[in-house]
Design an enzyme around this catalytic site. Structure first.
Site, PDB file in Angstrom:
ATOM      1  N   GLU A  27      14.591 -15.400   0.303  1.00 28.71           N
ATOM      2  CA  GLU A  27      14.887 -16.498   1.224  1.00 28.71           C
ATOM      3  C   GLU A  27      14.007 -17.715   0.961  1.00 28.71           C
ATOM      4  O   GLU A  27      14.313 -18.816   1.427  1.00 28.71           O
ATOM      5  CB  GLU A  27      14.686 -16.046   2.681  1.00 28.71           C
ATOM      6  CG  GLU A  27      15.649 -14.977   3.150  1.00 28.71           C
ATOM      7  CD  GLU A  27      15.265 -14.418   4.518  1.00 28.71           C
ATOM      8  OE1 GLU A  27      15.968 -13.502   4.984  1.00 28.71           O
ATOM      9  OE2 GLU A  27      14.264 -14.901   5.106  1.00 28.71           O
ATOM     10  N   ASP A  64       0.831  -1.199   0.000  1.00 25.57           N
ATOM     11  CA  ASP A  64       0.000   0.000   0.000  1.00 25.57           C
ATOM     12  C   ASP A  64       0.874   1.261   0.000  1.00 25.57           C
ATOM     13  O   ASP A  64       1.898   1.320   0.705  1.00 25.57           O
ATOM     14  CB  ASP A  64      -0.895  -0.029   1.243  1.00 25.57           C
ATOM     15  CG  ASP A  64      -1.930   1.072   1.265  1.00 25.57           C
ATOM     16  OD1 ASP A  64      -2.764   1.121   0.347  1.00 25.57           O
ATOM     17  OD2 ASP A  64      -1.892   1.895   2.204  1.00 25.57           O
TER      18      ASP A  64
END
Length: 558
Positions: free
Chosen positions: A259, A209
């Protein structure tokens, strides 16, 4: 959970069809009038039959709902009115089991004023570590009784709120949404923790956002609004928005995303003014993709559609990202209504007068039938483009904006804070009209949304457009979306297109995707002949191989 083979591809997002769910208005399982996670889980078969690749969930976190959930009180939990973490896990498992990815909204610019950190800041003294997580400044005047600057907030009033001790805090939006201080290492680390928390629960990506607002330069003396207005917004050094330093934040986020196997994805909501600035958010070293909202400001006409497509494909090629295409979302007028209104002339999906859809009926110039014809044509045009397509819940039903909500029923701060000054946002109507709970059945107290009523009133005409009404109708908008999404998945190949200038003209756009998949859109009023080839799908009935006005057809050409 282990990914199913259908969704294990690390590049799944590049040409995905993503369906935005506004959780409070999608499906209500417990009968309290508010949509919930169990409601979403119950509708997974519907989402699978629709043929989308992913869902994007608007905020479902604990919130006082000062801004529809975008005021977050806890970033690592579920609002108890919407569900529990166990129910979230069950929803993710059900969606993954249907080969549907999960994208969640993350709101990093500001929290709720009910967030424990902000409550601690209010209890603490000026200069404390607790206040350093947010943006507090001394007020002007002898006792700090004047705001630090004259900046307006997006939802009206000043962007500064006093706390009673001579200090004020910054809120770019509602006063219940205090801005974080992104120069604070603790803030940065806590959001990295949040990204891992949801990624560990199986979330595949994040919609970020107001991604361009996080990092700010509040060096004293603070500039006036007039001075801010004079600063080049494309410079990368504007004190409040789109600063170059924000990409240091997203480089850290990218390290977290990478990751995981496959890497988590992200898409930026970044209202920036130039392609070069937008490309920074879409960089593979950052968020990887950024929304292009250009079609939200475009009238239904060939020239702006072609220009926007060409510009954005060039941008995506330069950034290495894929394009994103949007016609409706939770912040703008539904495109079935927008295309039935007078020309937008570049305004972003705004409402055009409180009376334009009184009692759900045509009024004040809206042409609902033409709006829906154009919406169906525009959606097929969008789905034929290379890149990812973002669809908003209910558009597959051809839903119009609900324009006749009473002031008492409206919930959006953009409405309540624009009373008497409708010129500054949404023409005074706010965003509730596109957030009304969905109709699943033609009868019942909430048209099948839940066992009881709905948190926003639904109009009587919902009975005619409910899912069960459209389910087996070959001419329905729902059937059109299902078939278009099925064909899109079958036909999508390389992220390129070729314009057919021999067949295109002032009112008609023709382009071909690799493999001979051709899109023909007639933006005019007069029928035009279709090129040779097999007719795969059309947004309206075709007679004598002539495409009517306000229509799109897909052809497989020899």
């Amino acid at each position: 959970m282990t990914d199913t083979p259908a969704i294990a591809d690390a590049d799944w997002w590049r040409q995905a069809a993503v369906y935005q769910i506004y959780p409070r208005s999608f499906a209500d399982a417990n009968g309290d009038g508010i949509g919930d996670l169990r409601g979403i889980t119950s509708r997974v078969p519907y989402l699978r039959s629709l043929g989308v690749d992913a869902v994007w969930l608007s905020p479902f976190y604990p919130s006082a709902l000062a801004d529809g959930g975008y005021d977050v009180a806890d970033y690592r939990d579920v609002d108890p009115r919407i569900g529990t973490l166990d129910e979230f896990d069950a929803m993710v498992a059900a969606l993954h089991g249907a080969a549907i990815r999960v994208v969640v909204d993350i709101v990093p610019n500001h929290s709720s004023n009910e967030h424990p950190w902000f409550q601690a800041a209010l209890r603490s003294a000026r200069g404390s570590a607790e206040r350093e997580r947010y943006i507090f400044r001394d007020g002007r005047g002898d006792r700090g009784e004047l705001p630090p600057a004259d900046w307006p907030a997006t939802f009206g009033g000043l962007a500064w709120e006093p706390v009673g001790d001579g200090q004020w805090y910054l809120h770019s939006f509602a006063k219940e949404q205090p801005d974080f201080n992104w120069d604070n290492r603790e803030v940065r680390d806590d959001f990295l923790k949040t990204l891992r928390f949801w990624s560990d629960r199986g979330v595949d990506g994040f919609r970020v956002d107001v991604a361009s607002l996080l990092v700010k330069d509040l060096t004293e003396p603070l500039p006036s609004q007039a001075e801010l207005d004079a600063i080049d917004r494309d410079s990368g050094v504007h004190p409040l928005l789109d600063r170059d330093e924000v990409h240091e934040v997203y480089a850290e986020w990218r390290a977290v995303f990478d990751e995981y196997d496959p890497p988590r994805t992200a898409v930026a909501e970044a209202w920036v003014d130039s392609p070069a600035r937008r490309a920074k958010y879409a960089s593979p070293a950052g968020l990887g993709q950024a929304f292009n909202f250009d079609l939200l400001t475009a009238d239904f006409a060939a020239e702006p559609f072609r220009r926007i497509v060409a510009d954005n494909l060039a941008q995506s090629a330069a950034s290495g990202a894929s394009s994103t295409w949007v016609l409706s979302n939770h912040d703008v007028t539904r495109h079935a209504s927008r295309y039935g209104l007078p020309p937008l002339d570049g305004r972003a999906g705004v409402k055009q007068g409180v009376e334009w859809m009184l009692a759900g009926a045509p009024a004040d110039g809206i042409d609902r039938e033409r709006g829906l014809r154009r919406a169906r044509a525009a959606t097929m045009f969008l789905l034929a483009l290379p890149g990812s397509a973002y669809l908003y819940q209910g558009e597959e039903l051809g839903l119009h904006e609900v324009g006749d909500l009473s002031p008492e029923d409206r919930q959006d701060p953009a409405y309540h804070r624009s009373v008497g000054q409708p010129e500054w946002t949404y023409d005074g109507l706010g965003r509730d009209g596109c957030r009304v709970p969905l109709p699943w059945t033609s009868t019942g107290s909430s048209f099948g949304f839940g066992p009881d009523g709905a948190h926003l009133p639904q109009p009587a005409w919902f009975a005619d457009v409910a899912v069960e009404v459209q389910e087996d109708d070959p001419a329905s908008t729902l059937t059109l979306y299902r078939e278009a999404l099925r064909l899109r998945r079958e036909l999508q190949t390389a992220e390129t297109l070729d314009w057919d200038d021999a067949l295109s003209h002032d009112d008609v756009l023709v382009f071909t995707r690799p493999g001979g998949w051709t899109n023909v859109t007639n933006f005019g009023d007069e029928p035009v002949p279709l090129p040779e080839g097999d007719l795969l799908l059309a947004s309206t009935a075709i007679h004598d191989r002539r495409l009517p006005g306000d229509a799109t057809a897909w052809i497989r050409r020899p």
